[in-house]
Design a protein around this motif. Sequence first.
Motif, PDB file in Angstrom:
ATOM      1  N   ARG A   1      -5.720  -1.023   7.199  1.00 48.10           N
ATOM      2  CA  ARG A   1      -6.140  -2.361   6.796  1.00 48.10           C
ATOM      3  C   ARG A   1      -7.605  -2.566   7.195  1.00 48.10           C
ATOM      4  O   ARG A   1      -7.926  -2.877   8.332  1.00 48.10           O
ATOM      5  CB  ARG A   1      -5.222  -3.381   7.454  1.00 48.10           C
ATOM      6  CG  ARG A   1      -5.693  -4.815   7.585  1.00 48.10           C
ATOM      7  CD  ARG A   1      -6.506  -5.380   6.464  1.00 48.10           C
ATOM      8  NE  ARG A   1      -5.776  -5.658   5.230  1.00 48.10           N
ATOM      9  CZ  ARG A   1      -6.336  -6.168   4.155  1.00 48.10           C
ATOM     10  NH1 ARG A   1      -7.626  -6.455   4.154  1.00 48.10           N
ATOM     11  NH2 ARG A   1      -5.628  -6.378   3.072  1.00 48.10           N
ATOM     12  N   PRO A   2      -8.554  -2.359   6.268  1.00 46.68           N
ATOM     13  CA  PRO A   2      -9.961  -2.622   6.578  1.00 46.68           C
ATOM     14  C   PRO A   2     -10.205  -4.120   6.799  1.00 46.68           C
ATOM     15  O   PRO A   2      -9.614  -4.971   6.120  1.00 46.68           O
ATOM     16  CB  PRO A   2     -10.701  -2.129   5.332  1.00 46.68           C
ATOM     17  CG  PRO A   2      -9.727  -1.233   4.629  1.00 46.68           C
ATOM     18  CD  PRO A   2      -8.376  -1.789   4.931  1.00 46.68           C
TER      19      PRO A   2
ATOM     20  N   PHE B   1      -9.517   0.686   0.059  1.00 50.19           N
ATOM     21  CA  PHE B   1      -9.395  -0.368  -0.955  1.00 50.19           C
ATOM     22  C   PHE B   1      -9.290   0.206  -2.366  1.00 50.19           C
ATOM     23  O   PHE B   1      -8.570  -0.336  -3.209  1.00 50.19           O
ATOM     24  CB  PHE B   1     -10.569  -1.345  -0.863  1.00 50.19           C
ATOM     25  CG  PHE B   1     -10.397  -2.400   0.194  1.00 50.19           C
ATOM     26  CD1 PHE B   1      -9.287  -3.231   0.195  1.00 50.19           C
ATOM     27  CD2 PHE B   1     -11.340  -2.566   1.188  1.00 50.19           C
ATOM     28  CE1 PHE B   1      -9.123  -4.203   1.175  1.00 50.19           C
ATOM     29  CE2 PHE B   1     -11.185  -3.535   2.174  1.00 50.19           C
ATOM     30  CZ  PHE B   1     -10.071  -4.353   2.166  1.00 50.19           C
ATOM     31  N   GLU B   2     -10.001   1.316  -2.654  1.00 54.56           N
ATOM     32  CA  GLU B   2      -9.940   1.847  -4.009  1.00 54.56           C
ATOM     33  C   GLU B   2      -8.620   2.562  -4.266  1.00 54.56           C
ATOM     34  O   GLU B   2      -8.270   2.832  -5.415  1.00 54.56           O
ATOM     35  CB  GLU B   2     -11.123   2.776  -4.270  1.00 54.56           C
ATOM     36  CG  GLU B   2     -11.128   4.063  -3.485  1.00 54.56           C
ATOM     37  CD  GLU B   2     -12.404   4.863  -3.717  1.00 54.56           C
ATOM     38  OE1 GLU B   2     -13.319   4.352  -4.387  1.00 54.56           O
ATOM     39  OE2 GLU B   2     -12.489   5.998  -3.197  1.00 54.56           O
ATOM     40  N   ARG B   3      -7.864   2.852  -3.224  1.00 53.12           N
ATOM     41  CA  ARG B   3      -6.538   3.440  -3.394  1.00 53.12           C
ATOM     42  C   ARG B   3      -5.447   2.375  -3.381  1.00 53.12           C
ATOM     43  O   ARG B   3      -4.359   2.609  -3.899  1.00 53.12           O
ATOM     44  CB  ARG B   3      -6.275   4.469  -2.293  1.00 53.12           C
ATOM     45  CG  ARG B   3      -6.996   5.782  -2.539  1.00 53.12           C
ATOM     46  CD  ARG B   3      -7.160   6.609  -1.287  1.00 53.12           C
ATOM     47  NE  ARG B   3      -7.746   7.914  -1.598  1.00 53.12           N
ATOM     48  CZ  ARG B   3      -9.024   8.116  -1.868  1.00 53.12           C
ATOM     49  NH1 ARG B   3      -9.861   7.092  -1.849  1.00 53.12           N
ATOM     50  NH2 ARG B   3      -9.474   9.324  -2.144  1.00 53.12           N
ATOM     51  N   GLY B   4      -5.744   1.229  -2.794  1.00 54.36           N
ATOM     52  CA  GLY B   4      -4.802   0.127  -2.768  1.00 54.36           C
ATOM     53  C   GLY B   4      -4.207  -0.086  -1.391  1.00 54.36           C
ATOM     54  O   GLY B   4      -3.382   0.716  -0.938  1.00 54.36           O
ATOM     55  N   VAL B   5      -4.618  -1.143  -0.699  1.00 58.10           N
ATOM     56  CA  VAL B   5      -4.065  -1.448   0.613  1.00 58.10           C
ATOM     57  C   VAL B   5      -2.790  -2.284   0.439  1.00 58.10           C
ATOM     58  O   VAL B   5      -2.496  -2.783  -0.647  1.00 58.10           O
ATOM     59  CB  VAL B   5      -5.085  -2.215   1.480  1.00 58.10           C
ATOM     60  CG1 VAL B   5      -6.350  -1.406   1.669  1.00 58.10           C
ATOM     61  CG2 VAL B   5      -5.408  -3.580   0.880  1.00 58.10           C
TER      62      VAL B   5
ATOM     63  N   PHE C   1      16.339  -0.540  -6.685  1.00 54.42           N
ATOM     64  CA  PHE C   1      15.613  -0.626  -5.417  1.00 54.42           C
ATOM     65  C   PHE C   1      14.368  -1.480  -5.588  1.00 54.42           C
ATOM     66  O   PHE C   1      13.695  -1.421  -6.635  1.00 54.42           O
ATOM     67  CB  PHE C   1      15.199   0.766  -4.933  1.00 54.42           C
ATOM     68  CG  PHE C   1      16.335   1.556  -4.331  1.00 54.42           C
ATOM     69  CD1 PHE C   1      16.621   1.469  -2.976  1.00 54.42           C
ATOM     70  CD2 PHE C   1      17.112   2.377  -5.132  1.00 54.42           C
ATOM     71  CE1 PHE C   1      17.661   2.187  -2.427  1.00 54.42           C
ATOM     72  CE2 PHE C   1      18.159   3.105  -4.593  1.00 54.42           C
ATOM     73  CZ  PHE C   1      18.439   3.008  -3.225  1.00 54.42           C
ATOM     74  N   ILE C   2      14.071  -2.264  -4.566  1.00 56.46           N
ATOM     75  CA  ILE C   2      12.845  -3.055  -4.516  1.00 56.46           C
ATOM     76  C   ILE C   2      11.770  -2.193  -3.857  1.00 56.46           C
ATOM     77  O   ILE C   2      11.950  -1.712  -2.739  1.00 56.46           O
ATOM     78  CB  ILE C   2      13.046  -4.359  -3.734  1.00 56.46           C
ATOM     79  CG1 ILE C   2      14.153  -5.199  -4.389  1.00 56.46           C
ATOM     80  CG2 ILE C   2      11.745  -5.142  -3.662  1.00 56.46           C
ATOM     81  CD1 ILE C   2      14.516  -6.434  -3.583  1.00 56.46           C
ATOM     82  N   VAL C   3      10.671  -1.998  -4.549  1.00 57.02           N
ATOM     83  CA  VAL C   3       9.590  -1.135  -4.050  1.00 57.02           C
ATOM     84  C   VAL C   3       8.792  -1.894  -2.992  1.00 57.02           C
ATOM     85  O   VAL C   3       8.372  -3.030  -3.219  1.00 57.02           O
ATOM     86  CB  VAL C   3       8.661  -0.707  -5.203  1.00 57.02           C
ATOM     87  CG1 VAL C   3       7.531   0.174  -4.690  1.00 57.02           C
ATOM     88  CG2 VAL C   3       9.458   0.021  -6.279  1.00 57.02           C
ATOM     89  N   PRO C   4       8.564  -1.289  -1.817  1.00 54.40           N
ATOM     90  CA  PRO C   4       7.791  -1.992  -0.777  1.00 54.40           C
ATOM     91  C   PRO C   4       6.349  -2.205  -1.198  1.00 54.40           C
ATOM     92  O   PRO C   4       5.807  -1.465  -2.031  1.00 54.40           O
ATOM     93  CB  PRO C   4       7.892  -1.051   0.428  1.00 54.40           C
ATOM     94  CG  PRO C   4       8.181   0.290  -0.144  1.00 54.40           C
ATOM     95  CD  PRO C   4       9.010   0.045  -1.368  1.00 54.40           C
ATOM     96  N   SER C   5       5.737  -3.203  -0.625  1.00 52.50           N
ATOM     97  CA  SER C   5       4.387  -3.591  -1.038  1.00 52.50           C
ATOM     98  C   SER C   5       3.352  -2.519  -0.728  1.00 52.50           C
ATOM     99  O   SER C   5       2.288  -2.494  -1.346  1.00 52.50           O
ATOM    100  CB  SER C   5       3.991  -4.893  -0.331  1.00 52.50           C
ATOM    101  OG  SER C   5       4.069  -4.734   1.075  1.00 52.50           O
ATOM    102  N   TRP C   6       3.649  -1.614   0.222  1.00 48.12           N
ATOM    103  CA  TRP C   6       2.659  -0.602   0.593  1.00 48.12           C
ATOM    104  C   TRP C   6       2.751   0.657  -0.265  1.00 48.12           C
ATOM    105  O   TRP C   6       2.077   1.634   0.001  1.00 48.12           O
ATOM    106  CB  TRP C   6       2.812  -0.226   2.069  1.00 48.12           C
ATOM    107  CG  TRP C   6       4.187   0.266   2.451  1.00 48.12           C
ATOM    108  CD1 TRP C   6       4.695   1.511   2.283  1.00 48.12           C
ATOM    109  CD2 TRP C   6       5.214  -0.502   3.068  1.00 48.12           C
ATOM    110  NE1 TRP C   6       5.984   1.580   2.753  1.00 48.12           N
ATOM    111  CE2 TRP C   6       6.330   0.364   3.257  1.00 48.12           C
ATOM    112  CE3 TRP C   6       5.310  -1.831   3.501  1.00 48.12           C
ATOM    113  CZ2 TRP C   6       7.523  -0.071   3.837  1.00 48.12           C
ATOM    114  CZ3 TRP C   6       6.499  -2.250   4.085  1.00 48.12           C
ATOM    115  CH2 TRP C   6       7.587  -1.378   4.251  1.00 48.12           C
TER     116      TRP C   6
END
Length: 815
Positions: free
Chosen positions: A261-262, A359-363, A457-462
Amino acid sequence: MKFTLSWLKDHLETQATLEEIVETLTMIGLEVESVDDRAQFNDFIIARVLTAERHPDADKLQVLSVDTGDGKPVQVVCGAPNARAGLVGAFAAPGTYVPGIDLTLAVGNIRGVESHGMMCSERELELSDDHQGIIDLPQDAPVGTRFADYAGLNDPILEIGLTPDRADCTGVHGIARDLAAAGLGTLKDGSVEPVKGEGACPVKVTIAEPDLCPGFALRMVKGVKNGPSPKWLQQRLLAIGLRPINALVDMTNYITFDRGRPLHVFDAAKVKGNLTVRRAKEGEKILALDGREYTLTEENCIIADDNGPESISGIMGGEHSGCDEETTDVLIESALWDPMNIARSGRDLGIITDARYRFERGVDPAFMGAGLELATHMVLDLCGGTPTEAEIVLGNPTHCEGEIVGEAGHHYKEVDFPFSETKRLTGLDVSRDESIAILKKLGFMPKGDDKGDTVRFIVPSWRPDVDGKADLVEEVMRIHGINEIAPAPLAALGSVSQKILTTGQTRSRNARRALAARGMLEAVTWSFISEDHARAFGGGKPELALANPISADMAHMRPSLLPGLLTAAQRNADHGVSDVALFEVSHLYEGDKPEEQHRVASGIRRGTAKLQGSGRHWSGKAEAVGVFDAKADALSILEACGMDASKVQIEAGGPDWFHPGRCGTIKLGPKIVLGTFGEFHPKVLEALDVSGPLCGFEIYVDAVPEPKAKPTRTKPRLDLSPFQAVRRDFAFVVDRAVEAAQVTRAAQAADKKLITGVRVFDIFEGASLGEGKKSLAIEVAIQPVERTLTDEDFEALAARIVENVGKQTGGVLRG
């Protein structure tokens, strides 16, 4: 991604050895690239200074007697101002490598006094930048033991190679989650308790570009005391290659690697007014924390106050509002940014940072608020102060995952997972219960009834990389164990019913072999070239311009392979290899439609790189390459592609990038262009900044007609003649403009059955022939088939040859 073993164990309760952890990481897809056991610190010993006396020949040096624990005092010459009797520090004996000065110690003689080692400073051990004095340890430090064990420098460093889809493992916590799912321990609770603030944050945030900033969290902490971060934090940052700066900055770097987490911190006293997230104005400038000034465009997203840009969003902060030792009030920012915009801005500006990488990979969007809380806890622990309440603004709730204030509009991804897919796609027989258990440990939660053969299944946010059932199969496979997949040989085929390679593949392979046999080296050049180079070779069309070029030198799709080969030859020449022959078989682009993309074989020769050799020779000066070398190379490709090169027509002239008087075009009939060859035009070479004798060719491999189908069974040749072949010479006087190929074709047409070949062996021009005339001497190969030819037969054939040449070229037999 680097981390230490103790750092990993902050998130993972495990008794596994380092070897087991390394093996498991690689097996679950987090390949370990290196393990540093930090053995370089094992030779440093805790030692006590027994006496310290002034050097007899230097005012600023002292001669120390040092106890290393073996009962034999060692003499050391030292210039540190804090060296004194009774000091306990880190000692390096002769033969020890000191990383901070990149030196292996030896017994020295300093102004007449021998020195048998060194008392070390923190900078010499790369523990910090402090070199004002040698390390000063507490008096109870155990003399004679390894300093690494005492200072915690024996903590192994692991480095893993992350694929772009595994944004969740850009933090140590995510790596620990995967290891726990693989059965290597228990994941520790990573939840963060909210911080109770006092009053509202005085600085407000406005998101003017919600598509670029889905969410923004901000909090002020007043009355902080910024200074050096604690030793444990500095050591962890140094271990992964980061330089400690101060407690506030080190805290943000630590959370970047700890949780992926930047964050960013602003000195609140330097921020004027409120903050606005907006696009930069064209030409706006910002002095960034790396000391460089960047000129921004409207494509860049920034955080600005009344003074102007204060940060390049998600990439790097500005120097103006940076935190230093004078900072007393700090603004902590935790935001979400559009990954595509971050990647584009970072590339355009040439900035590579740990924040951009994540960030460009998605946090993890659900950790935006929790990241702010974690940072607040660390600021309070390290610097003290009083926090305000958090200011949380959502730019686009539909893009903002997690449970934070005002996030009612978000929807988590849901994926239906048929358990039979694991067996179908991987061959692994994983039970239903094990599959569910693995996915739960990775954060995928079943929705509703999980009793059927298919569970949602619910996909986690990460995990932004997971979109379908195949992704879930991959998760189950890597945690269950890729090594559990039983190797199975491919089914053996009794025979091959048809050819394996396509015609294009066969031709490409044969062309490569033919050119390599002619002494040329294969090159692989970029498919992108600069606009100027493209225009020099007939390209530069707007439809072939790249939307997001890597650089200005790679802005257009290449209309020819020759620019890349020419620049490659020049680079070789610049490094002293002036005689080179290069070729490439690949695609060129004349337009954006499939039919305007062609597979070609191209090559160039430079200097004296002829077929028979290059360079200096005792027999005389080597001849430079020319048009006929390129012609021979071009015709060899046609032969390699299965075509009879004698059946093609060669016309003078070619594309504008060739010398107008030293080039040719190879055709099959009036319409089919097979290729071009020649020496390059001086203006084109100048445009490419290339020099030297150069010739080249380009053959359209896909324009060569398909060969006629051959019989499946080999039949004996019946056309071999038992009669003696005969050669006859003819010399014709023709106009200077008549091409040699016209004469040879005319002679060949006199009797295609008897005449098997015609070649030119001499050309003469002189005043005796008349103005505008030349003499062409040809050799005609005659092969009798049915009987031995008589003198009358030869005379009749010769007459037909003279007649044909005369009708088609206007030539007369030379007397």
